[in-house]
Design a protein around this motif. Structure first.
Motif, PDB file in Angstrom:
ATOM      1  N   MET A  91      -4.760   3.166   7.966  1.00 19.21           N
ATOM      2  CA  MET A  91      -4.194   3.618   9.237  1.00 19.21           C
ATOM      3  C   MET A  91      -2.736   3.231   9.328  1.00 19.21           C
ATOM      4  SD  MET A  91      -7.354   2.358  11.555  1.00 19.21           S
ATOM      5  CE  MET A  91      -9.001   2.591  10.898  1.00 19.21           C
ATOM      6  N   SER A  92      -2.020   3.998  10.126  1.00 17.11           N
ATOM      7  CA  SER A  92      -0.599   3.745  10.303  1.00 17.11           C
ATOM      8  C   SER A  92      -0.247   3.931  11.761  1.00 17.11           C
ATOM      9  CB  SER A  92       0.209   4.697   9.423  1.00 17.11           C
ATOM     10  OG  SER A  92       1.579   4.569   9.663  1.00 17.11           O
ATOM     11  N   ALA A  93       0.534   2.995  12.283  1.00 12.72           N
ATOM     12  CA  ALA A  93       1.003   3.140  13.656  1.00 12.72           C
ATOM     13  C   ALA A  93       2.174   4.105  13.684  1.00 12.72           C
ATOM     14  CB  ALA A  93       1.419   1.784  14.222  1.00 12.72           C
ATOM     15  N   ALA A  94       2.405   4.692  14.825  1.00 13.01           N
ATOM     16  CA  ALA A  94       3.538   5.594  14.990  1.00 13.01           C
ATOM     17  C   ALA A  94       4.715   4.807  15.529  1.00 13.01           C
ATOM     18  CB  ALA A  94       3.174   6.725  15.941  1.00 13.01           C
ATOM     19  N   ALA A  95       5.806   4.835  14.793  1.00 11.14           N
ATOM     20  CA  ALA A  95       7.032   4.189  15.257  1.00 11.14           C
ATOM     21  C   ALA A  95       8.087   5.275  15.262  1.00 11.14           C
ATOM     22  CB  ALA A  95       7.425   3.050  14.321  1.00 11.14           C
ATOM     23  N   TRP A  96       8.344   5.804  16.417  1.00 11.07           N
ATOM     24  CA  TRP A  96       9.152   7.002  16.524  1.00 11.07           C
ATOM     25  C   TRP A  96      10.647   6.689  16.517  1.00 11.07           C
ATOM     26  CZ3 TRP A  96       6.617  11.259  15.599  1.00 11.07           C
ATOM     27  CH2 TRP A  96       5.249  11.289  15.842  1.00 11.07           C
ATOM     28  N   TYR A  97      11.355   7.439  15.702  1.00  8.61           N
ATOM     29  CA  TYR A  97      12.797   7.302  15.616  1.00  8.61           C
ATOM     30  C   TYR A  97      13.449   8.612  16.030  1.00  8.61           C
ATOM     31  CZ  TYR A  97      12.025   2.944  13.174  1.00  8.61           C
ATOM     32  OH  TYR A  97      11.638   1.670  12.866  1.00  8.61           O
ATOM     33  N   ALA A  98      14.753   8.567  16.127  1.00  8.78           N
ATOM     34  CA  ALA A  98      15.494   9.764  16.534  1.00  8.78           C
ATOM     35  C   ALA A  98      15.171  10.922  15.603  1.00  8.78           C
ATOM     36  CB  ALA A  98      16.998   9.476  16.495  1.00  8.78           C
ATOM     37  N   GLY A  99      14.980  12.072  16.136  1.00  7.07           N
ATOM     38  CA  GLY A  99      14.624  13.239  15.348  1.00  7.07           C
ATOM     39  C   GLY A  99      13.126  13.457  15.290  1.00  7.07           C
ATOM     40  N   GLY A 100      12.361  12.573  15.918  1.00  7.20           N
ATOM     41  CA  GLY A 100      10.915  12.768  15.987  1.00  7.20           C
ATOM     42  C   GLY A 100      10.177  12.355  14.738  1.00  7.20           C
ATOM     43  N   THR A 101      10.799  11.559  13.895  1.00  7.44           N
ATOM     44  CA  THR A 101      10.136  11.120  12.669  1.00  7.44           C
ATOM     45  C   THR A 101       9.452   9.784  12.903  1.00  7.44           C
ATOM     46  OG1 THR A 101      11.815  12.204  11.354  1.00  7.44           O
ATOM     47  CG2 THR A 101      10.480  10.556  10.246  1.00  7.44           C
ATOM     48  N   SER A 102       8.214   9.694  12.455  1.00  6.40           N
ATOM     49  CA  SER A 102       7.465   8.453  12.627  1.00  6.40           C
ATOM     50  C   SER A 102       7.398   7.685  11.318  1.00  6.40           C
ATOM     51  CB  SER A 102       6.042   8.759  13.108  1.00  6.40           C
ATOM     52  OG  SER A 102       5.263   7.587  13.087  1.00  6.40           O
ATOM     53  N   TYR A 103       7.636   6.391  11.397  1.00  9.79           N
ATOM     54  CA  TYR A 103       7.531   5.521  10.238  1.00  9.79           C
ATOM     55  C   TYR A 103       6.475   4.468  10.510  1.00  9.79           C
ATOM     56  CZ  TYR A 103      11.928   7.607   8.850  1.00  9.79           C
ATOM     57  OH  TYR A 103      12.893   8.500   8.506  1.00  9.79           O
ATOM     58  N   GLY A 104       5.702   4.124   9.511  1.00 12.75           N
ATOM     59  CA  GLY A 104       4.706   3.081   9.724  1.00 12.75           C
ATOM     60  C   GLY A 104       4.027   2.707   8.431  1.00 12.75           C
ATOM     61  N   LYS A 105       3.839   1.418   8.220  1.00 15.06           N
ATOM     62  CA  LYS A 105       3.165   0.965   7.013  1.00 15.06           C
ATOM     63  C   LYS A 105       1.660   1.113   7.174  1.00 15.06           C
ATOM     64  CE  LYS A 105       5.358  -2.969   7.381  1.00 15.06           C
ATOM     65  NZ  LYS A 105       6.410  -2.525   8.311  1.00 15.06           N
ATOM     66  N   LEU A 106       0.981   1.263   6.045  1.00 18.19           N
ATOM     67  CA  LEU A 106      -0.466   1.449   6.060  1.00 18.19           C
ATOM     68  C   LEU A 106      -1.183   0.104   6.169  1.00 18.19           C
ATOM     69  CD1 LEU A 106      -1.079   4.121   3.284  1.00 18.19           C
ATOM     70  CD2 LEU A 106      -1.038   4.451   5.750  1.00 18.19           C
ATOM     71  N   THR A 107      -2.255   0.091   6.974  1.00 17.34           N
ATOM     72  CA  THR A 107      -3.188  -1.030   7.015  1.00 17.34           C
ATOM     73  C   THR A 107      -4.526  -0.522   6.511  1.00 17.34           C
ATOM     74  OG1 THR A 107      -2.063  -2.023   8.911  1.00 17.34           O
ATOM     75  CG2 THR A 107      -4.303  -2.766   8.454  1.00 17.34           C
ATOM     76  N   PHE A 108      -5.069  -1.171   5.487  1.00 19.25           N
ATOM     77  CA  PHE A 108      -6.294  -0.711   4.841  1.00 19.25           C
ATOM     78  C   PHE A 108      -7.511  -1.495   5.317  1.00 19.25           C
ATOM     79  CE2 PHE A 108      -5.105   2.209   1.433  1.00 19.25           C
ATOM     80  CZ  PHE A 108      -3.739   2.026   1.370  1.00 19.25           C
ATOM     81  N   GLY A 109      -8.666  -0.809   5.305  1.00 14.42           N
ATOM     82  CA  GLY A 109      -9.934  -1.492   5.451  1.00 14.42           C
ATOM     83  C   GLY A 109     -10.329  -2.121   4.123  1.00 14.42           C
ATOM     84  N   GLN A 110     -11.465  -2.834   4.132  1.00 14.13           N
ATOM     85  CA  GLN A 110     -11.880  -3.586   2.948  1.00 14.13           C
ATOM     86  C   GLN A 110     -12.439  -2.684   1.858  1.00 14.13           C
ATOM     87  OE1 GLN A 110     -12.560  -4.215   6.161  1.00 14.13           O
ATOM     88  NE2 GLN A 110     -13.245  -6.330   6.463  1.00 14.13           N
ATOM     89  N   GLY A 111     -12.834  -1.470   2.221  1.00 13.93           N
ATOM     90  CA  GLY A 111     -13.416  -0.567   1.233  1.00 13.93           C
ATOM     91  C   GLY A 111     -14.940  -0.629   1.249  1.00 13.93           C
ATOM     92  N   THR A 112     -15.589   0.535   1.095  1.00 19.95           N
ATOM     93  CA  THR A 112     -17.048   0.625   0.980  1.00 19.95           C
ATOM     94  C   THR A 112     -17.393   1.172  -0.397  1.00 19.95           C
ATOM     95  OG1 THR A 112     -17.362   1.056   3.344  1.00 19.95           O
ATOM     96  CG2 THR A 112     -19.171   1.662   1.873  1.00 19.95           C
ATOM     97  N   ILE A 113     -18.244   0.436  -1.121  1.00 20.60           N
ATOM     98  CA  ILE A 113     -18.667   0.872  -2.452  1.00 20.60           C
ATOM     99  C   ILE A 113     -19.854   1.816  -2.294  1.00 20.60           C
ATOM    100  CG2 ILE A 113     -19.559   0.112  -4.685  1.00 20.60           C
ATOM    101  CD1 ILE A 113     -18.253  -2.637  -4.071  1.00 20.60           C
ATOM    102  N   LEU A 114     -19.712   3.044  -2.789  1.00 18.64           N
ATOM    103  CA  LEU A 114     -20.747   4.062  -2.695  1.00 18.64           C
ATOM    104  C   LEU A 114     -21.261   4.418  -4.084  1.00 18.64           C
ATOM    105  CD1 LEU A 114     -22.351   6.302  -1.167  1.00 18.64           C
ATOM    106  CD2 LEU A 114     -20.372   7.789  -1.562  1.00 18.64           C
ATOM    107  N   THR A 115     -22.583   4.440  -4.228  1.00 20.58           N
ATOM    108  CA  THR A 115     -23.214   4.915  -5.452  1.00 20.58           C
ATOM    109  C   THR A 115     -24.156   6.051  -5.096  1.00 20.58           C
ATOM    110  OG1 THR A 115     -23.099   2.736  -6.480  1.00 20.58           O
ATOM    111  CG2 THR A 115     -24.606   4.332  -7.466  1.00 20.58           C
ATOM    112  N   VAL A 116     -23.986   7.195  -5.745  1.00 21.90           N
ATOM    113  CA  VAL A 116     -24.887   8.328  -5.574  1.00 21.90           C
ATOM    114  C   VAL A 116     -25.670   8.462  -6.867  1.00 21.90           C
ATOM    115  CG1 VAL A 116     -25.077  10.785  -5.072  1.00 21.90           C
ATOM    116  CG2 VAL A 116     -23.201   9.453  -4.070  1.00 21.90           C
ATOM    117  N   HIS A 117     -26.979   8.254  -6.779  1.00 17.41           N
ATOM    118  CA  HIS A 117     -27.774   8.285  -8.004  1.00 17.41           C
ATOM    119  C   HIS A 117     -28.521   9.620  -8.130  1.00 17.41           C
ATOM    120  CE1 HIS A 117     -31.240   7.095  -5.482  1.00 17.41           C
ATOM    121  NE2 HIS A 117     -30.402   6.234  -4.941  1.00 17.41           N
ATOM    122  N   PRO A 118     -28.616  10.118  -9.371  1.00 18.62           N
ATOM    123  CA  PRO A 118     -29.245  11.438  -9.602  1.00 18.62           C
ATOM    124  C   PRO A 118     -30.721  11.426  -9.209  1.00 18.62           C
ATOM    125  CG  PRO A 118     -28.046  10.700 -11.538  1.00 18.62           C
ATOM    126  CD  PRO A 118     -28.111   9.527 -10.597  1.00 18.62           C
TER     127      PRO A 118
END
Lengths: 114, 118
Positions: free
Chosen positions: B91-118
């Motif tokens: 996810m990234s927060a919106a940090a609005w600057y002149a011209g309507g451009t948003s900058y924001g660093k990503l914050t990640f979740g821990q990740g979910t390990i998924l296995t799909v078995h045949p």
């Protein structure tokens, strides 16, 4: 077009040793990033470079330094490695650091500090 | 408390199942929501991207954002063994600057390990 490349792929260090992780991208991107990935912690930002000539601290910068050598290359240096720095390190790049810019990741460097 | 929480799993499902992956967050400034897929021993790659609340569909994948509940989901229909990977929300927060451009660093979740078995 290789995308984002990282060297080395694996490294084992002893506590107190130093090393530099190398990252290069061939997509003409302005912004580059260094993350570390630890079990249960997800990806955490160490340092980033919004554009050539600028660098800024991320969430976990202590114990690391970076250099944006040119537009293509962004290196991460561990001056005195500690066991807590055992991790998988990913470099990423994006066109700019706008919220809408996709980050492209390299394959990672697996570092073990004994 | 982490800003972004994600159940690490692991999650194991049979081929053809519908998979639901979820993240909750606490920062109401997050406006941009992504799902990355990471195969074993590889770097993450962007799978889906949504802005603010709503749904987005791309083939077998559907991303949902409920900002009122601070909850995002990724659904995978007709799951395949090739979907076996770690899925990270970001996810990234919106940090609005002149011209309507948003900058924001990503914050990640821990990740979910998924296995799909045949």
């Amino acid at each position: 077009n290789a995308g984002v490349t990282q060297t080395p792929k694996f490294q084992v260090l002893k506590t107190g040793q130093s090393m530099t992780l190398q990252c290069a991208q061939d997509m003409n991107h302005n912004s580059m990033y260094w993350y570390r990935q630890d079990p249960g912690m997800g990806l955490r930002l160490i340092y980033y470079s919004a554009s050539e000539g600028t660098t800024d601290k991320g969430e976990v910068p202590n114990g690391y330094n970076v250099s944006r050598l040119n537009k293509r290359e962004f290196s991460l240096r561990l001056e005195s490695a500690a066991p807590s720095q055992t991790s998988v390190y990913f470099c990423a790049s994006s066109e700019d650091d706008k919220s809408t810019d996709t980050q492209y990741f390299g394959p990672g460097t697996r570092l073990t500090v004994l | 408390q982490k800003e972004v929480e994600q159940d690490p799993g692991p999650l194991s499902v049979p081929e053809g199942a519908i998979v639901s992956l979820n993240c909750t967050y606490s920062n109401s400034a997050f406006q941009y929501f992504m799902w990355y897929r990471q195969y074993s021993r590889k770097g993450p790659e962007l799978l889906m991207y949504t802005y603010s609340s709503g749904n987005k569909e791309d083939g077998r994948f559907t991303a949902q954002v409920d900002k009122s509940s601070k909850y995002i989901s990724l659904f995978i229909r007709d799951s395949q063994p090739s979907d076996s990977a770690t899925y990270l929300c970001a996810m990234s927060a919106a940090a609005w600057y002149a011209g309507g451009t948003s900058y924001g660093k990503l914050t990640f979740g821990q990740g979910t390990i998924l296995t799909v078995h045949p």
